[in-house]
Design a protein around this motif. Structure first.
Motif, PDB file in Angstrom:
ATOM      1  N   ILE A  45       0.858  -1.181   0.000  1.00  0.00           N
ATOM      2  CA  ILE A  45       0.000   0.000   0.000  1.00  0.00           C
ATOM      3  C   ILE A  45       0.895   1.232   0.000  1.00  0.00           C
ATOM      4  CG2 ILE A  45      -1.695   1.324   1.330  1.00  0.00           C
ATOM      5  CD1 ILE A  45      -2.627  -1.356   2.501  1.00  0.00           C
ATOM      6  N   ARG A  46       0.686   2.107  -0.956  1.00  0.00           N
ATOM      7  CA  ARG A  46       1.456   3.352  -1.005  1.00  0.00           C
ATOM      8  C   ARG A  46       0.937   4.289   0.074  1.00  0.00           C
ATOM      9  NH1 ARG A  46       4.821   4.135  -4.839  1.00  0.00           N
ATOM     10  NH2 ARG A  46       4.614   6.386  -4.839  1.00  0.00           N
ATOM     11  N   ALA A  47       1.856   4.974   0.733  1.00  0.00           N
ATOM     12  CA  ALA A  47       1.467   5.873   1.825  1.00  0.00           C
ATOM     13  C   ALA A  47       2.484   6.992   1.962  1.00  0.00           C
ATOM     14  CB  ALA A  47       1.376   5.089   3.127  1.00  0.00           C
ATOM     15  N   LYS A  48       2.050   8.050   2.617  1.00  0.00           N
ATOM     16  CA  LYS A  48       2.925   9.177   2.930  1.00  0.00           C
ATOM     17  C   LYS A  48       3.099   9.239   4.438  1.00  0.00           C
ATOM     18  CE  LYS A  48       1.219  11.807  -0.952  1.00  0.00           C
ATOM     19  NZ  LYS A  48      -0.153  11.989  -1.342  1.00  0.00           N
ATOM     20  N   ILE A  49       4.202   9.804   4.880  1.00  0.00           N
ATOM     21  CA  ILE A  49       4.436   9.972   6.312  1.00  0.00           C
ATOM     22  C   ILE A  49       4.097  11.408   6.682  1.00  0.00           C
ATOM     23  CG2 ILE A  49       6.132   9.934   8.172  1.00  0.00           C
ATOM     24  CD1 ILE A  49       7.660   7.831   6.549  1.00  0.00           C
ATOM     25  N   ASP A  50       3.179  11.583   7.612  1.00  0.00           N
ATOM     26  CA  ASP A  50       2.782  12.899   8.110  1.00  0.00           C
ATOM     27  C   ASP A  50       3.579  13.165   9.383  1.00  0.00           C
ATOM     28  OD1 ASP A  50       1.608  15.197   9.061  1.00  0.00           O
ATOM     29  OD2 ASP A  50      -0.362  14.302   9.393  1.00  0.00           O
ATOM     30  N   THR A  51       4.421  14.175   9.349  1.00  0.00           N
ATOM     31  CA  THR A  51       5.245  14.503  10.515  1.00  0.00           C
ATOM     32  C   THR A  51       4.814  15.806  11.176  1.00  0.00           C
ATOM     33  OG1 THR A  51       6.857  15.604   9.079  1.00  0.00           O
ATOM     34  CG2 THR A  51       7.265  13.290   9.597  1.00  0.00           C
ATOM     35  N   SER A  52       3.609  16.262  10.846  1.00  0.00           N
ATOM     36  CA  SER A  52       3.156  17.540  11.397  1.00  0.00           C
ATOM     37  C   SER A  52       2.734  17.443  12.863  1.00  0.00           C
ATOM     38  CB  SER A  52       2.000  18.097  10.564  1.00  0.00           C
ATOM     39  OG  SER A  52       0.887  17.226  10.627  1.00  0.00           O
ATOM     40  N   ALA A  53       2.433  16.256  13.342  1.00  0.00           N
ATOM     41  CA  ALA A  53       2.026  16.072  14.740  1.00  0.00           C
ATOM     42  C   ALA A  53       3.239  15.661  15.578  1.00  0.00           C
ATOM     43  CB  ALA A  53       0.931  15.007  14.818  1.00  0.00           C
ATOM     44  N   GLU A  54       3.009  15.445  16.873  1.00  0.00           N
ATOM     45  CA  GLU A  54       4.090  15.050  17.776  1.00  0.00           C
ATOM     46  C   GLU A  54       4.722  13.725  17.358  1.00  0.00           C
ATOM     47  OE1 GLU A  54       4.665  13.893  22.460  1.00  0.00           O
ATOM     48  OE2 GLU A  54       3.102  15.317  21.921  1.00  0.00           O
ATOM     49  N   LEU A  55       3.860  12.770  16.949  1.00  0.00           N
ATOM     50  CA  LEU A  55       4.342  11.481  16.474  1.00  0.00           C
ATOM     51  C   LEU A  55       4.021  11.347  14.983  1.00  0.00           C
ATOM     52  CD1 LEU A  55       3.108   9.177  19.379  1.00  0.00           C
ATOM     53  CD2 LEU A  55       5.455   9.933  18.944  1.00  0.00           C
ATOM     54  N   PRO A  56       4.937  10.791  14.197  1.00  0.00           N
ATOM     55  CA  PRO A  56       4.638  10.614  12.776  1.00  0.00           C
ATOM     56  C   PRO A  56       3.555   9.564  12.580  1.00  0.00           C
ATOM     57  CG  PRO A  56       6.748   9.607  13.333  1.00  0.00           C
ATOM     58  CD  PRO A  56       6.269  10.314  14.551  1.00  0.00           C
ATOM     59  N   ARG A  57       2.809   9.677  11.485  1.00  0.00           N
ATOM     60  CA  ARG A  57       1.797   8.684  11.172  1.00  0.00           C
ATOM     61  C   ARG A  57       1.747   8.469   9.667  1.00  0.00           C
ATOM     62  NH1 ARG A  57      -4.024  10.973  10.942  1.00  0.00           N
ATOM     63  NH2 ARG A  57      -3.596  13.007  10.055  1.00  0.00           N
ATOM     64  N   LEU A  58       1.338   7.279   9.277  1.00  0.00           N
ATOM     65  CA  LEU A  58       1.214   6.936   7.867  1.00  0.00           C
ATOM     66  C   LEU A  58      -0.163   7.317   7.360  1.00  0.00           C
ATOM     67  CD1 LEU A  58       2.859   3.408   7.650  1.00  0.00           C
ATOM     68  CD2 LEU A  58       3.751   5.548   6.754  1.00  0.00           C
ATOM     69  N   ASP A  63      -8.174   4.270  -0.271  1.00  0.00           N
ATOM     70  CA  ASP A  63      -9.003   3.630   0.751  1.00  0.00           C
ATOM     71  C   ASP A  63      -8.374   2.314   1.206  1.00  0.00           C
ATOM     72  OD1 ASP A  63     -10.857   5.648   0.541  1.00  0.00           O
ATOM     73  OD2 ASP A  63     -12.081   4.584  -0.930  1.00  0.00           O
ATOM     74  N   VAL A  64      -8.265   2.147   2.489  1.00  0.00           N
ATOM     75  CA  VAL A  64      -7.813   0.886   3.075  1.00  0.00           C
ATOM     76  C   VAL A  64      -8.755   0.533   4.209  1.00  0.00           C
ATOM     77  CG1 VAL A  64      -5.377   1.147   2.479  1.00  0.00           C
ATOM     78  CG2 VAL A  64      -6.189   2.023   4.641  1.00  0.00           C
ATOM     79  N   GLU A  65      -8.877  -0.750   4.464  1.00  0.00           N
ATOM     80  CA  GLU A  65      -9.740  -1.205   5.552  1.00  0.00           C
ATOM     81  C   GLU A  65      -9.090  -0.846   6.878  1.00  0.00           C
ATOM     82  OE1 GLU A  65     -11.474  -5.443   7.198  1.00  0.00           O
ATOM     83  OE2 GLU A  65     -10.801  -5.282   5.129  1.00  0.00           O
ATOM     84  N   SER A  66      -9.857  -0.255   7.774  1.00  0.00           N
ATOM     85  CA  SER A  66      -9.299   0.097   9.074  1.00  0.00           C
ATOM     86  C   SER A  66      -9.290  -1.127   9.979  1.00  0.00           C
ATOM     87  CB  SER A  66     -10.094   1.232   9.724  1.00  0.00           C
ATOM     88  OG  SER A  66     -11.418   0.816   9.950  1.00  0.00           O
ATOM     89  N   ILE A  67      -8.384  -1.102  10.944  1.00  0.00           N
ATOM     90  CA  ILE A  67      -8.302  -2.190  11.911  1.00  0.00           C
ATOM     91  C   ILE A  67      -8.423  -1.603  13.309  1.00  0.00           C
ATOM     92  CG2 ILE A  67      -6.928  -3.687  10.412  1.00  0.00           C
ATOM     93  CD1 ILE A  67      -4.468  -2.857  12.000  1.00  0.00           C
TER      94      ILE A  67
END
Length: 81
Positions: A45-58, A63-67
Motif C-alpha cells: 500500500i502506497r502511503a505518505k508519512i505525516d510529521t506535522s504532529a508530535e508522532l509521525p503517522r502513515l 481507501d484501506v480497511e481500518s483495523i
C-alpha cells in the motif's frame, strides 16, 4: 490441493486458502514465481508519512480497511503460537 489452469491462463484460489489469507474480491495482490513455486502476497500500500504532529503517522494513498485493537491483538496472538 490440486487445481487446474483454464484455457485463458486463470486459476481459482481455493476458498480455504482465500479465507486463510483474508482475500476478498477487489483486494490487490502481487504474484511472483520464486524457486519453482508461485507466491501470492498482498500488494504493498502506497502511503505518505505525516510529521506535522508530535508522532509521525502513515497516511495511505487511497481507501484501506481500518483495523482496531482487537484485530491487532488477534494477529499478534496467532503469530506467537
Amino acid at each position: 490441493m490440486s487445481i487446474t489452469i483454464d484455457a485463458a491462463g486463470r486459476l481459482v484460489v481455493p476458498k480455504s486458502v482465500r479465507d486463510a489469507m483474508g482475500l476478498r474480491p477487489g483486494i490487490p495482490v502481487d504474484v511472483t514465481f520464486v524457486d519453482g513455486h508461485i507466491e501470492i502476497e498482498y500488494a504493498p500500500i502506497r502511503a505518505k508519512i505525516d510529521t506535522s504532529a508530535e508522532l509521525p503517522r502513515l497516511i495511505p494513498d487511497g481507501d484501506v480497511e481500518s483495523i482496531d485493537d482487537e484485530i491487532v491483538r488477534s494477529v499478534l496472538d496467532s503469530t506467537r503460537r
